[in-house]
Motif scaffolding. Structure first.
Motif, PDB file in Angstrom:
ATOM      1  N   GLY A 135      -2.594  69.297  81.258  1.00  0.00           N
ATOM      2  CA  GLY A 135      -1.525  68.604  81.171  1.00  0.00           C
ATOM      3  C   GLY A 135      -0.675  68.996  79.950  1.00  0.00           C
ATOM      4  N   ALA A 136      -1.130  69.861  79.099  1.00  0.00           N
ATOM      5  CA  ALA A 136      -0.192  70.028  78.006  1.00  0.00           C
ATOM      6  C   ALA A 136       0.617  71.089  78.652  1.00  0.00           C
ATOM      7  CB  ALA A 136      -1.223  70.825  77.015  1.00  0.00           C
ATOM      8  N   ALA A 137       1.880  70.871  78.034  1.00  0.00           N
ATOM      9  CA  ALA A 137       2.968  71.890  78.471  1.00  0.00           C
ATOM     10  C   ALA A 137       4.109  72.233  77.347  1.00  0.00           C
ATOM     11  CB  ALA A 137       3.769  71.246  79.635  1.00  0.00           C
ATOM     12  N   ILE A 138       4.682  73.203  77.307  1.00  0.00           N
ATOM     13  CA  ILE A 138       5.906  73.500  76.556  1.00  0.00           C
ATOM     14  C   ILE A 138       6.956  73.157  77.284  1.00  0.00           C
ATOM     15  CG2 ILE A 138       7.174  75.381  75.240  1.00  0.00           C
ATOM     16  CD1 ILE A 138       4.316  76.829  75.131  1.00  0.00           C
ATOM     17  N   HIS A 139       7.742  72.070  76.740  1.00  0.00           N
ATOM     18  CA  HIS A 139       8.994  71.740  77.511  1.00  0.00           C
ATOM     19  C   HIS A 139      10.202  72.577  77.114  1.00  0.00           C
ATOM     20  CE1 HIS A 139       7.005  68.699  79.809  1.00  0.00           C
ATOM     21  NE2 HIS A 139       6.199  68.606  78.717  1.00  0.00           N
ATOM     22  N   TYR A 140      10.566  73.671  77.163  1.00  0.00           N
ATOM     23  CA  TYR A 140      11.692  74.809  76.713  1.00  0.00           C
ATOM     24  C   TYR A 140      12.885  74.120  77.148  1.00  0.00           C
ATOM     25  CZ  TYR A 140      11.490  77.605  80.951  1.00  0.00           C
ATOM     26  OH  TYR A 140      11.281  77.792  82.186  1.00  0.00           O
ATOM     27  N   GLY A 141      12.904  73.559  78.334  1.00  0.00           N
ATOM     28  CA  GLY A 141      14.241  72.719  78.838  1.00  0.00           C
ATOM     29  C   GLY A 141      14.586  71.925  78.220  1.00  0.00           C
ATOM     30  N   LYS A 142      14.091  71.017  77.566  1.00  0.00           N
ATOM     31  CA  LYS A 142      14.413  70.085  76.626  1.00  0.00           C
ATOM     32  C   LYS A 142      14.906  70.573  75.186  1.00  0.00           C
ATOM     33  CE  LYS A 142      11.488  66.282  78.145  1.00  0.00           C
ATOM     34  NZ  LYS A 142      10.304  65.520  77.709  1.00  0.00           N
ATOM     35  N   TRP A 143      14.441  71.715  74.930  1.00  0.00           N
ATOM     36  CA  TRP A 143      14.817  72.331  73.789  1.00  0.00           C
ATOM     37  C   TRP A 143      15.976  72.861  74.265  1.00  0.00           C
ATOM     38  CZ3 TRP A 143      15.830  77.610  72.713  1.00  0.00           C
ATOM     39  CH2 TRP A 143      16.135  77.946  71.688  1.00  0.00           C
ATOM     40  N   ILE A 144      16.435  73.572  75.483  1.00  0.00           N
ATOM     41  CA  ILE A 144      17.733  74.100  75.660  1.00  0.00           C
ATOM     42  C   ILE A 144      18.789  72.893  75.550  1.00  0.00           C
ATOM     43  CG2 ILE A 144      19.110  75.017  77.579  1.00  0.00           C
ATOM     44  CD1 ILE A 144      16.591  76.459  78.419  1.00  0.00           C
ATOM     45  N   ASN A 145      18.263  71.726  76.031  1.00  0.00           N
ATOM     46  CA  ASN A 145      19.170  70.431  76.076  1.00  0.00           C
ATOM     47  C   ASN A 145      19.528  70.373  74.485  1.00  0.00           C
ATOM     48  OD1 ASN A 145      19.492  70.366  78.710  1.00  0.00           O
ATOM     49  ND2 ASN A 145      18.142  68.627  79.001  1.00  0.00           N
ATOM     50  N   THR A 146      18.597  70.373  73.665  1.00  0.00           N
ATOM     51  CA  THR A 146      18.902  69.989  72.298  1.00  0.00           C
ATOM     52  C   THR A 146      19.598  70.964  71.767  1.00  0.00           C
ATOM     53  OG1 THR A 146      16.570  69.164  72.154  1.00  0.00           O
ATOM     54  CG2 THR A 146      17.639  69.524  69.953  1.00  0.00           C
ATOM     55  N   VAL A 147      19.649  72.168  72.088  1.00  0.00           N
ATOM     56  CA  VAL A 147      20.393  73.467  71.222  1.00  0.00           C
ATOM     57  C   VAL A 147      21.753  73.380  71.842  1.00  0.00           C
ATOM     58  CG1 VAL A 147      20.993  75.953  71.367  1.00  0.00           C
ATOM     59  CG2 VAL A 147      18.398  75.286  71.049  1.00  0.00           C
ATOM     60  N   ILE A 148      22.098  72.771  72.890  1.00  0.00           N
ATOM     61  CA  ILE A 148      23.264  72.696  73.571  1.00  0.00           C
ATOM     62  C   ILE A 148      23.859  71.372  72.896  1.00  0.00           C
ATOM     63  CG2 ILE A 148      24.453  71.842  75.600  1.00  0.00           C
ATOM     64  CD1 ILE A 148      22.565  73.493  77.228  1.00  0.00           C
ATOM     65  N   ASN A 149      23.329  70.263  72.719  1.00  0.00           N
ATOM     66  CA  ASN A 149      23.439  69.092  71.845  1.00  0.00           C
ATOM     67  C   ASN A 149      24.074  69.649  70.447  1.00  0.00           C
ATOM     68  OD1 ASN A 149      23.741  66.562  70.868  1.00  0.00           O
ATOM     69  ND2 ASN A 149      21.798  65.784  71.510  1.00  0.00           N
ATOM     70  N   LEU A 150      23.166  70.425  69.973  1.00  0.00           N
ATOM     71  CA  LEU A 150      23.496  70.789  68.460  1.00  0.00           C
ATOM     72  C   LEU A 150      24.915  71.630  68.475  1.00  0.00           C
ATOM     73  CD1 LEU A 150      22.846  71.215  65.578  1.00  0.00           C
ATOM     74  CD2 LEU A 150      21.787  73.538  66.186  1.00  0.00           C
ATOM     75  N   VAL A 151      25.021  72.636  69.461  1.00  0.00           N
ATOM     76  CA  VAL A 151      26.504  73.156  69.718  1.00  0.00           C
ATOM     77  C   VAL A 151      27.538  72.310  69.770  1.00  0.00           C
ATOM     78  CG1 VAL A 151      27.775  75.015  71.203  1.00  0.00           C
ATOM     79  CG2 VAL A 151      25.351  75.281  70.329  1.00  0.00           C
ATOM     80  N   ILE A 152      27.474  71.307  70.592  1.00  0.00           N
ATOM     81  CA  ILE A 152      28.419  70.301  70.888  1.00  0.00           C
ATOM     82  C   ILE A 152      28.909  69.548  69.755  1.00  0.00           C
ATOM     83  CG2 ILE A 152      29.032  68.262  72.350  1.00  0.00           C
ATOM     84  CD1 ILE A 152      27.790  69.659  74.532  1.00  0.00           C
TER      85      ILE A 152
END
Length: 122
Positions: free
Chosen positions: A63-80
């Motif tokens: 069940g371990a996973a790298i959630h890179y989609g959440k990271w993409i959301n966070t980067v977009i959040n930072l840019v905004i």
């Protein structure tokens, strides 16, 4: 020591920082919702229906996973957030009054004494 600490806590700068921090947390929630609920569906629409928040790389059966989609959301959040802060600071800097031009410097003490000496010689 307690009196000195109270004086430190009650200074204007520290209170300004506290108010700024509280506002930043509130604005952070608004921006996070804006990104998750408004921006990402638009980005997902133009990228073929991809929901970035669910993108991940599974790391085995446990069940371990790298959630890179959440990271993409966070980067977009930072840019905004960065863009909004840029616009706020740009507007703030326009409202500031330009610094008044410094008065022209008068003659130095040596120049005045030289002038007095020359006048006395005449």
């Amino acid at each position: 020591m307690l009196k000195e600490f109270r004086s430190f806590i009650m200074t204007g700068n520290l209170i300004d920082i506290a108010v700024g921090l509280i506002l930043a947390v509130a604005v952070g929630g608004v921006v996070a919702s804006f990104v998750a609920d408004i921006m990402m569906p638009i980005v997902g629409y133009f990228s073929g229906g991809v929901d970035f928040s669910t993108l991940k790389i599974e790391l085995g059966d446990k069940g371990a996973a790298i959630h890179y989609g959440k990271w993409i959301n966070t980067v977009i959040n930072l840019v905004i957030v960065g863009f909004v802060l840029f616009m706020v600071m740009k507007a703030y800097n326009k409202t500031k009054k330009p610094a008044e031009a410094a008065a022209p410097a008068g003659p130095t003490q040596e120049e005045l004494l030289t002038e007095i000496r020359d006048l006395l010689k005449k």
